[in-house]
Write a protein that holds these residues in place. Structure first.
Motif, PDB file in Angstrom:
ATOM      1  N   VAL A  18       6.471  13.701   2.378  1.00 54.68           N
ATOM      2  CA  VAL A  18       5.658  13.555   3.592  1.00 54.68           C
ATOM      3  C   VAL A  18       5.310  12.092   3.822  1.00 54.68           C
ATOM      4  CG1 VAL A  18       3.388  14.048   4.588  1.00 54.68           C
ATOM      5  CG2 VAL A  18       4.720  15.888   3.551  1.00 54.68           C
ATOM      6  N   LEU A  19       4.845  11.409   2.788  1.00 56.18           N
ATOM      7  CA  LEU A  19       4.446  10.010   2.926  1.00 56.18           C
ATOM      8  C   LEU A  19       5.649   9.134   3.296  1.00 56.18           C
ATOM      9  CD1 LEU A  19       2.190   7.907   2.686  1.00 56.18           C
ATOM     10  CD2 LEU A  19       2.742   7.728   0.241  1.00 56.18           C
ATOM     11  N   GLU A  20       6.779   9.388   2.654  1.00 62.37           N
ATOM     12  CA  GLU A  20       7.973   8.600   2.937  1.00 62.37           C
ATOM     13  C   GLU A  20       8.440   8.805   4.382  1.00 62.37           C
ATOM     14  OE1 GLU A  20      11.872   7.324   0.407  1.00 62.37           O
ATOM     15  OE2 GLU A  20      11.337   9.459   0.383  1.00 62.37           O
ATOM     16  N   LYS A  21       8.413  10.049   4.860  1.00 61.48           N
ATOM     17  CA  LYS A  21       8.810  10.322   6.242  1.00 61.48           C
ATOM     18  C   LYS A  21       7.888   9.603   7.226  1.00 61.48           C
ATOM     19  CE  LYS A  21      11.106  12.627   9.464  1.00 61.48           C
ATOM     20  NZ  LYS A  21      12.538  12.353   9.743  1.00 61.48           N
ATOM     21  N   CYS A  22       6.603   9.656   6.961  1.00 58.04           N
ATOM     22  CA  CYS A  22       5.630   9.015   7.851  1.00 58.04           C
ATOM     23  C   CYS A  22       5.843   7.507   7.885  1.00 58.04           C
ATOM     24  CB  CYS A  22       4.219   9.353   7.371  1.00 58.04           C
ATOM     25  SG  CYS A  22       2.906   8.667   8.397  1.00 58.04           S
ATOM     26  N   ALA A  23       5.999   6.891   6.714  1.00 63.55           N
ATOM     27  CA  ALA A  23       6.163   5.437   6.651  1.00 63.55           C
ATOM     28  C   ALA A  23       7.471   4.997   7.310  1.00 63.55           C
ATOM     29  CB  ALA A  23       6.116   4.980   5.201  1.00 63.55           C
ATOM     30  N   HIS A  24       8.527   5.783   7.111  1.00 60.45           N
ATOM     31  CA  HIS A  24       9.822   5.424   7.707  1.00 60.45           C
ATOM     32  C   HIS A  24       9.778   5.533   9.227  1.00 60.45           C
ATOM     33  CE1 HIS A  24      14.142   5.181   8.356  1.00 60.45           C
ATOM     34  NE2 HIS A  24      14.082   6.319   9.030  1.00 60.45           N
ATOM     35  N   GLU A  25       9.320   6.667   9.733  1.00 60.89           N
ATOM     36  CA  GLU A  25       9.309   6.875  11.181  1.00 60.89           C
ATOM     37  C   GLU A  25       8.307   5.967  11.873  1.00 60.89           C
ATOM     38  OE1 GLU A  25      11.492   8.548  12.679  1.00 60.89           O
ATOM     39  OE2 GLU A  25      12.347   9.820  11.111  1.00 60.89           O
ATOM     40  N   GLU A  33       0.818  -1.221   0.000  1.00 64.60           N
ATOM     41  CA  GLU A  33       0.000   0.000   0.000  1.00 64.60           C
ATOM     42  C   GLU A  33       0.851   1.270   0.000  1.00 64.60           C
ATOM     43  OE1 GLU A  33      -2.531  -3.134   2.213  1.00 64.60           O
ATOM     44  OE2 GLU A  33      -0.397  -2.640   1.924  1.00 64.60           O
ATOM     45  N   PHE A  34       1.977   1.244   0.711  1.00 62.12           N
ATOM     46  CA  PHE A  34       2.863   2.417   0.717  1.00 62.12           C
ATOM     47  C   PHE A  34       3.552   2.571  -0.639  1.00 62.12           C
ATOM     48  CE2 PHE A  34       7.432   3.489   1.211  1.00 62.12           C
ATOM     49  CZ  PHE A  34       7.292   4.862   1.353  1.00 62.12           C
ATOM     50  N   ALA A  35       4.150   1.511  -1.148  1.00 67.55           N
ATOM     51  CA  ALA A  35       4.860   1.595  -2.425  1.00 67.55           C
ATOM     52  C   ALA A  35       3.908   1.965  -3.557  1.00 67.55           C
ATOM     53  CB  ALA A  35       5.547   0.258  -2.724  1.00 67.55           C
ATOM     54  N   MET A  37       3.326   5.694  -3.474  1.00 65.33           N
ATOM     55  CA  MET A  37       4.512   6.404  -3.951  1.00 65.33           C
ATOM     56  C   MET A  37       4.596   6.360  -5.471  1.00 65.33           C
ATOM     57  SD  MET A  37       6.209   7.763  -1.373  1.00 65.33           S
ATOM     58  CE  MET A  37       7.926   7.923  -1.844  1.00 65.33           C
ATOM     59  N   SER A  38       4.189   5.245  -6.056  1.00 62.30           N
ATOM     60  CA  SER A  38       4.263   5.128  -7.517  1.00 62.30           C
ATOM     61  C   SER A  38       3.231   5.989  -8.227  1.00 62.30           C
ATOM     62  CB  SER A  38       4.068   3.665  -7.930  1.00 62.30           C
ATOM     63  OG  SER A  38       2.711   3.248  -7.733  1.00 62.30           O
ATOM     64  N   LEU A  39       2.143   6.352  -7.523  1.00 62.80           N
ATOM     65  CA  LEU A  39       1.070   7.138  -8.146  1.00 62.80           C
ATOM     66  C   LEU A  39       1.198   8.630  -7.881  1.00 62.80           C
ATOM     67  CD1 LEU A  39      -2.107   4.955  -7.445  1.00 62.80           C
ATOM     68  CD2 LEU A  39      -0.726   5.044  -9.512  1.00 62.80           C
ATOM     69  N   LEU A  40       2.120   9.024  -6.997  1.00 59.85           N
ATOM     70  CA  LEU A  40       2.267  10.442  -6.650  1.00 59.85           C
ATOM     71  C   LEU A  40       3.290  11.105  -7.565  1.00 59.85           C
ATOM     72  CD1 LEU A  40       2.341  10.270  -2.735  1.00 59.85           C
ATOM     73  CD2 LEU A  40       0.579  11.370  -4.112  1.00 59.85           C
ATOM     74  N   ASP A  41       2.931  12.266  -8.108  1.00 60.33           N
ATOM     75  CA  ASP A  41       3.910  13.035  -8.880  1.00 60.33           C
ATOM     76  C   ASP A  41       4.215  14.377  -8.205  1.00 60.33           C
ATOM     77  OD1 ASP A  41       1.584  14.381  -9.341  1.00 60.33           O
ATOM     78  OD2 ASP A  41       1.537  14.042 -11.508  1.00 60.33           O
ATOM     79  N   ASN A  42       3.801  14.524  -6.942  1.00 61.66           N
ATOM     80  CA  ASN A  42       4.043  15.724  -6.159  1.00 61.66           C
ATOM     81  C   ASN A  42       5.190  15.428  -5.194  1.00 61.66           C
ATOM     82  OD1 ASN A  42       3.951  17.593  -3.968  1.00 61.66           O
ATOM     83  ND2 ASN A  42       1.854  18.133  -4.485  1.00 61.66           N
ATOM     84  N   ASP A  43       6.332  16.106  -5.372  1.00 59.98           N
ATOM     85  CA  ASP A  43       7.501  15.819  -4.533  1.00 59.98           C
ATOM     86  C   ASP A  43       7.240  16.083  -3.059  1.00 59.98           C
ATOM     87  OD1 ASP A  43       8.940  15.039  -6.741  1.00 59.98           O
ATOM     88  OD2 ASP A  43       9.926  16.976  -7.023  1.00 59.98           O
ATOM     89  N   ARG A  44       6.442  17.128  -2.745  1.00 66.20           N
ATOM     90  CA  ARG A  44       6.120  17.403  -1.345  1.00 66.20           C
ATOM     91  C   ARG A  44       5.358  16.229  -0.740  1.00 66.20           C
ATOM     92  NH1 ARG A  44       2.696  22.562  -0.573  1.00 66.20           N
ATOM     93  NH2 ARG A  44       3.089  22.115   1.634  1.00 66.20           N
ATOM     94  N   ALA A  45       4.360  15.738  -1.478  1.00 67.52           N
ATOM     95  CA  ALA A  45       3.547  14.631  -0.974  1.00 67.52           C
ATOM     96  C   ALA A  45       4.387  13.375  -0.805  1.00 67.52           C
ATOM     97  CB  ALA A  45       2.375  14.379  -1.914  1.00 67.52           C
ATOM     98  N   ARG A  46       5.262  13.107  -1.743  1.00 68.28           N
ATOM     99  CA  ARG A  46       6.121  11.927  -1.641  1.00 68.28           C
ATOM    100  C   ARG A  46       7.023  12.012  -0.407  1.00 68.28           C
ATOM    101  NH1 ARG A  46       7.049   8.712  -6.043  1.00 68.28           N
ATOM    102  NH2 ARG A  46       9.248   8.523  -5.488  1.00 68.28           N
TER     103      ARG A  46
END
Length: 638
Positions: free
Chosen positions: A467-474, A451-453, A456-465
């Motif tokens: 934010v999502l990556e930080k949330c999933a990592h932490e 669901e996370f990956a 990420m593959s559907l987002l083309d907004n660098d800000r959104a990517r």
């Protein structure tokens, strides 16, 4: 710490600037307040230069003083009168650049935090402008839209302490209900006398309608999905959200002193100019004859954009010729307050070649009432944007799908019903955005993707990517958890800000509980990190509550629930033992809104965690009420 924050009374000359709503205040005031501050500083420095006989370049400001290079200091207070008559030199008014900020961008506690948590803060319900303000409560019809046919108040009037029983017309054109008010020497006596009233009410326009009939009506008007089945798989799902009241801790109230030629009101109004105008209309006065003092409000979430109890208080005071302090009880607030409307949703998203190629989201709901509240702000501009109504304007302006999902359609149909509605945190997005995130989760699982990956593959907004990556990592997305405990993701982009939540929900004890929560947010230039994180944590609980527990039922034109014993909000024990938040570095030098940003994402994260833990699709909300017993599970997938 040397400053006081003072709320202005209603001032019509302010136009539409006196408004708290739509997470816009910090964004709108960012430049004006900083320019005003820079002009004040320049005036003070210019005045100090004249008084000390030194050039402006020899002065600096710090902590309420203008300080000369030789060590002499003049306080702002001592310079204020002279500064008010001093024009700064041309070019002297320059707001600080971000690199020079000493307060903005650093964490600060609320200036009134101590008084709030110690119970010393004074709200409208605590005000005692004089001993003459008489406690007053109201009786409202059980069914929405009904009016008074007859009143037998003989038993109530005979009770000790009762001063008056008053028929209050309200303002039906603004859905301010007709009422019968009881004024007494104490609220306890007024409430007892109210219970002794014998009121015959007319039939209401919804008396033949319960939840099923409302659903049938909305089903008949919702736009049809049109995307054809590609034969390679699709999600085709229907969702339902119930009515949800605002239920602030301080229920709505108003203090009113109405005379023949003027009126004075005290209230926690969020759009005081509109309240002032409608009170004047209800009393037959000119707007300038009404003084509305704004005091701190004990919660709102959109509720205090509307001013039903203020009109009631003013009308009672006018009719009995005495100042009153009118309080809606929790029962009136839950049953008759402005609720987020029930909504039906039909979402269809199709797959082809392993990609999402269409995404349709159709919604139908009772009309959201903007007529005396937030709608006043946009009504002057509405016709040049959208003639179909304020609700359509807000919907089309805010509802976006942030993913690459091929041709996308998100549409709204509304139908007026007598049950009062109004803006509720994250207007429309709280339902639409949350469901979009639920469907994205299900699309990922349909395609056998993480669901996370997949997001990420559907987002083309660098800000959104980011934010999502930080949330999933932490939040340690994908970590091993016992059966019955699962993670869920949700994200949302609105108000020039983006956030993502990762929640862990435990269903092993029967009722679901949030056990861990991680949130990441990019809200542009973050003015106050402590306030931002506090807001995001609070919205985590609100999102969890509306996903799992919170909702109202309509039975034959009446709202069944009346208080927190049957309107189920999140409880203290459901607050997660672990909650952490992360603010990403400023993506630009302008702040975004955060007051309601997290509701859709938090709601989705809770629902997605629940779905993964139970193996059931999240469809009818609140989920804990509509959970399918084991053995009767049916995923709406093909």
């Amino acid at each position: 710490e040397s400053m006081d924050i003072v709320l202005s009374p209603a001032e019509p000359k302010r136009g539409t600037s006196q408004l708290t709503g739509s997470s816009h205040v910090t964004r709108v005031l960012w430049d004006p307040v900083r320019v005003i501050g820079a002009e004040m500083r320049a005036r003070l420095v210019t005045a100090a230069a004249q008084r000390l006989g030194v050039p402006v370049s020899a002065l600096r400001t710090e902590a309420g003083y203008v300080v000369a290079t030789d060590g002499r200091r003049l306080s702002y207070g001592g310079l204020a009168e002279m500064a008010g008559q001093t024009m700064p030199a041309a070019g002297a008014v320059k707001p600080k650049q971000a690199g020079d900020f000493t307060i903005i961008g650093r964490p600060h506690a609320r200036y009134d935090a101590r008084s709030i948590v110690t119970g010393q803060q004074r709200y409208a319900m605590d005000l005692h402008p004089s001993r003459e303000f008489l406690p007053t409560v109201v009786a409202l019809a059980a069914t929405h839209g009904a009016s008074v046919v007859s009143i037998d108040d003989s038993a109530a009037r005979a009770m000790p302490g009762v001063i008056a029983v008053t028929h209050v017309p309200g303002m039906p054109e603004y859905l301010i209900p007709e009422a019968v008010a009881v004024t007494a020497t104490t609220f306890g006596l007024a409430k007892k006398a109210k219970d002794a009233l014998k009121i015959r009410w007319s039939a209401g326009p919804m008396d033949r309608m319960s939840d099923a009939e409302i659903d049938d009506l909305l089903s008949s008007i919702i736009d049809q999905v049109t995307a054809p089945d590609t034969g390679e798989g699709m999600i085709d799902a229907r969702f339902r959200w119930p009515y949800v009241p605002h239920a602030p801790m301080e229920e709505n109230n108003g203090v009113a002193d109405v005379r023949s030629d003027r009126a004075e009101i005290w209230a926690g109004a969020k759009i005081p100019i509109a309240a002032q105008r409608h009170i004047a209309e209800a009393l037959g006065l000119q707007q300038e004859q009404v003084t509305l003092h704004v005091v701190p409000a004990g919660g709102s979430f959109g509720r205090r954009l509307f001013h039903d109890p203020l009109v009631h208080a003013a009308q009672v005071s006018q009719r009995i010729g005495r100042p009153v302090k009118l309080q809606w009880m929790r029962e009136e607030g839950v049953r008759h307050g402005r609720a987020r409307p029930v909504s039906l949703h039909h979402v269809r998203s199709t797959i082809k070649g392993g990609d999402v190629v269409t995404f349709e989201h159709r919604i139908a709901c009772p009309e959201v009432d903007f007529r005396h509240g937030l709608g006043d702000v946009v009504s002057g501009y509405l016709t040049q944007y959208n003639n179909e109504g304020v609700g359509q304007y807000f919907f089309t302006d805010t509802q976006k799908v942030p993913y690459k999902t091929g041709p996308t359609a998100v549409t709204l149909k509304q139908r007026f019903l007598a049950k009062p509605t109004g803006p509720w945190r994250a207007v429309f997005s709280g339902q639409v955005g949350a469901i979009n995130e639920i469907v994205i989760d299900e699309l990922a699982r349909l395609l056998g993707r993480d669901e996370f990956a997949f997001r990420m593959s559907l987002l083309d907004n660098d800000r959104a990517r980011a934010v999502l990556e930080k949330c999933a990592h932490e939040g340690q997305w994908g970590r091993s958890l016992p059966a019955g405990v699962a993670q869920g993701l949700g994200m949302h982009d609105e108000y020039k800000s983006i956030c993502a939540y990762l929640m862990e929900v435990d269903i092993r004890g029967g009722a679901p509980r949030m056990t861990r929560c991680t949130v990441a947010v990019d809200n542009g230039y973050c003015v106050n990190p402590a306030g931002t994180l506090a807001a995001m944590y609070g919205q985590a609980m609100d999102g969890f509550a509306v996903a799992m527990h919170a909702g109202l039922h309509v039975e034959k034109g009446a709202t069944r629930e009346s208080n927190f014993h049957d309107f189920r909000w999140a409880r203290m024990w459901e607050s997660p033992p672990e909650m952490q938040g992360f603010i990403l570095p400023a993506s630009n030098v302008l702040p975004g809104g955060i007051g309601e940003l997290g509701i859709p994402a938090a709601t989705a994260a809770a629902a997605n965690a629940w779905a993964r833990a139970t193996g059931q699709p999240a469809r009818a909300f609140p989920l804990n009420e509509h959970r399918i017993p084991p053995g009767r599970r049916s995923a709406e997938r093909s």
